[in-house]
Design a protein around this motif. Sequence first.
Motif, short mmCIF file in Angstrom:
data_model
loop_
_atom_site.label_atom_id
_atom_site.label_comp_id
_atom_site.label_asym_id
_atom_site.label_seq_id
_atom_site.Cartn_x
_atom_site.Cartn_y
_atom_site.Cartn_z
N UNK A 18 35.02 34.10 53.27
CA UNK A 18 35.57 34.92 52.17
C UNK A 18 37.08 34.74 52.16
N UNK A 19 37.71 35.00 51.05
CA UNK A 19 39.15 34.73 50.92
C UNK A 19 40.00 35.72 51.70
N UNK A 20 41.09 35.26 52.17
CA UNK A 20 42.11 36.16 52.72
C UNK A 20 43.48 35.61 52.37
N UNK A 65 40.01 29.40 42.07
CA UNK A 65 40.07 30.76 42.58
C UNK A 65 40.89 31.66 41.65
N UNK A 86 38.89 32.58 38.76
CA UNK A 86 37.92 33.62 39.10
C UNK A 86 38.63 34.98 39.22
N UNK A 87 39.80 34.98 39.85
CA UNK A 87 40.56 36.22 40.00
C UNK A 87 40.92 36.78 38.61
N UNK A 129 37.87 38.37 37.02
CA UNK A 129 37.58 39.68 37.61
C UNK A 129 38.62 40.70 37.17
N UNK A 130 39.90 40.23 37.16
CA UNK A 130 40.98 41.12 36.73
C UNK A 130 40.73 41.64 35.32
N UNK A 189 37.90 41.69 33.70
CA UNK A 189 36.70 42.53 33.64
C UNK A 189 37.02 43.95 34.11
N UNK A 190 37.81 44.05 35.17
CA UNK A 190 38.13 45.39 35.68
C UNK A 190 39.06 46.14 34.72
N UNK A 209 36.96 47.41 32.09
CA UNK A 209 36.21 48.59 32.53
C UNK A 209 37.10 49.82 32.58
N UNK A 210 38.33 49.62 33.05
CA UNK A 210 39.26 50.76 33.10
C UNK A 210 39.58 51.26 31.69
N UNK A 234 36.70 53.00 30.38
CA UNK A 234 36.61 54.29 31.07
C UNK A 234 37.59 55.29 30.45
N UNK A 259 36.70 58.53 28.41
CA UNK A 259 37.26 59.80 28.87
C UNK A 259 37.93 60.54 27.70
N UNK A 285 37.34 50.01 42.84
CA UNK A 285 38.41 49.15 42.34
C UNK A 285 39.45 50.00 41.59
N UNK A 306 44.41 43.00 40.75
CA UNK A 306 43.19 43.20 41.54
C UNK A 306 43.23 42.37 42.82
N UNK A 351 41.47 40.21 45.58
CA UNK A 351 40.26 39.43 45.84
C UNK A 351 40.32 39.03 47.32
N UNK A 352 39.29 39.42 48.03
CA UNK A 352 39.29 39.11 49.45
C UNK A 352 40.04 40.17 50.24
N UNK A 353 40.79 39.71 51.23
CA UNK A 353 41.43 40.64 52.16
C UNK A 353 42.89 40.26 52.32
N UNK A 401 31.89 43.40 52.72
CA UNK A 401 31.09 42.77 53.77
C UNK A 401 31.21 43.62 55.04
N UNK A 432 33.75 42.57 57.64
CA UNK A 432 35.17 42.94 57.52
C UNK A 432 35.45 44.26 58.25
#
Lengths: 600, 173
Positions: free
Chosen positions: A90-92, A126, A129-130, A133-134, A136-137, A140-141, A144, A148, B12, B34, B36-38, B69, B72
């Motif tokens: 997984x990424x770090x 990557x 993909x980030x 996701x960004x 999408x979130x 969603x916010x 939301x 609200x 999130x 956001x 992603x990962x750690x 996970x 983690x």
Amino acid sequence: MTSPLRHSDPSDHSLFNHVLSALDIVVFEYDENSGTFQLQGAPPGWWTQCFGPERDASLDLHRCSPFLRDYLADPHPVWEGQSDRLEKSGPWTESDRQGGTMTLEASLLSIGSRKLVLIERLGLDFEDMRSIVQRARERMLAEDRTAKVHRTTQTRLIGQLEASERTKDDALALLQHLGITALVLDERRHVTFATDRALALLGIESSTVVGQAWERVLPFQEHDCQLVQHLLAGASHTGSGGPFCLDGARPKWVEVDIHRDPRHPDRRIIVLHDRTEVQTLRQALTEQASFYDLVGKSPAMLRVYQLVRDVAQVDTTVLIEGETGTGKELIARAIHSSSGRKHKPFIAANCAGLTDSILTSQLFGHKRGAFTGAVNDQEGLFEAAEGGTLFLDEIGDIPPNVQTALLRVLQEKEITRLGEAKPRKVNVRVVAATHHNLSEDVVRGSFRADLLYRIRIARIHLPAIRERREDIPLLAQAFLSQVCTATRKTVDRLAPETLRRLMSYPWPGNVRELRSAIEFSVISCKGNEVLPADLPPEIVESQVQASPSVVIQLVDRDEKSRLLAALSDAKGNRTEAAKRLGVSRATFYRRLVELDIHPQ
Amino acid sequence: MMQKKICMLGGFAVGKTSLVRRFVTNVFSDHYQTTIGVTVEKKCVTVDNRELTLILWDLYGEDEFQHVRESYLRGSSGYILVMDGTRRATLDTALVLQQTVVKAVGAVPFVSIINKSDLRSDWEIDEAAIEQLRERGWTVLIGSAKLGQGVEELFGRLATQMMSPSPPPGMCP
């Protein structure tokens, strides 16, 4: 740096480095004996940038993120031969030496007994993909937040609605409790609400009111409807009018207040005030002061009004008795107008001074050639009054032959035209009037007794004005208004002294004479008040008497001089003289005889 | 020097990264980025005159795209559950995550914080819900990474609990 995967062929070494370079990854092999991770091949540039040049071929975990350290320290199934798949960490995020960061990901695999670690820098894929996701979130916010806001709005609106309903309920309860008679109209002037009191007044159900146009709910007469419409259309916040009559089996009288709905300027609130009782009393008062065209509220006149109402309910012949000028024809008209014949003709005929044949012809009609001058067939007054009322004034003066014919008409309900043999059916109510004492005429033999009994089934005696002096101010004021309207003069009132003279004058010509006097006064009046000097000379010159009995004693002498003066003024013309005195020609003749005046 | 691994957990966009940045570098950004990962940060603190290095594992937010996970979580000495007061759903996520941690590493100290107290008028998490969490034995703080409110206390309370010899209240499952 160890040789790649322990191959000794230099060409393999070169190929391995090319592959690593192409894949942009760094590879370590885990040495179980030393517990170290040995670098395989040449590391890519980013590795050096992040961790510095390798001082030896082993991985210094202390220089790495705790993430990688912990990850590599964990047991891994893929190295235990339990899985032949690639295992990913997984990424770090690692900090580089330039203060930036890079995102890495480790993959573990086994080749035979060899345990390998592949570390790659996550690049564009990557970041894509980030980014996804960004987004999408963030979406969603945003949703939301929108949800609200909607929930908040919904909660607020529900709260407002509930508060509004409570307020409405309170207002309605208050309205009902206060017993206000009110209708609420929408922009189209349709009823949206009616209080219980309004429903009770109108005698209808709520379900039949709501949604209806106001004109259908409030059955005003056409003219009143227009007035209310005008009030509804008015720009002012409030308006009022009335009383208006609500038609129905039991008519109601209401006064109307129109209010704008303070929340909706186009909507209106109609508040009704039931004035039926007041109006009934007012009408009763008005009727007491006047009845049709009759004026007076003296007890004598009130009795007359009641008699008129009574005889109007039946279809009998009526005899009206009274001095000249007392308003006998007005009584006849009142009877007709109060009766079921009111929509049919009212014919008035004066029987005085007419010859036998002329009166017969007038009453019953004639056939062409019936007498000289009868050039056409002519219907008589009986036929003309078919279905209605025939008023025969001065019936005491009709010749004996006509009395006979009249008696037959009253008995048989049929007439025969002069010159004809065949009778014709008629449906006419006869109202007769006379100033004679017909009973005395019967005794004298000048009037048929059977005719008297036939026409005197009902009788009304009209009092002379001197018998109801309290009506003189009312009569005078009524005539003053009528004359002013006719002459377009503005005379507001009678001076007290004028009224005093009117009250003391004997009025031999009765109401007719009073009207003529007022007419004369208005013509003479120079201001807005009738002064005594404006009155006709005979009234001005008459002495004001306190006692009616004295007046009566003076009547004959004064009247004789008045009649003589009138004859003189009219140069002997009796018709003109009668007109000047405000009395009928017949009365004038009669008074001449009674006062023993023999004009030349 | 003693080191303690602390995991930042929560739904999130609740403000995990913002709390860590405010704590480590005293910086705050309104721009949401956001994770992603750690990302691992370190900060030294002193607890009862003892120096302690907190290893802050800022994990990605839990949602339908990413699930935490269990690997983690291993080795964690404590964790922080972060909720967003303006979103009631983040409380439910925190409850689920807490159970996940207990399952992975057992009953270790934790502190929860309801973030974004600067938007208190927009909060969906009411006092009754907070009281219910406290009745569960949770330490619930209210704070704002944006304003820096409650941040020092958040990490300080957890550090104290981790250094405490007796089981702290936040350790109950």
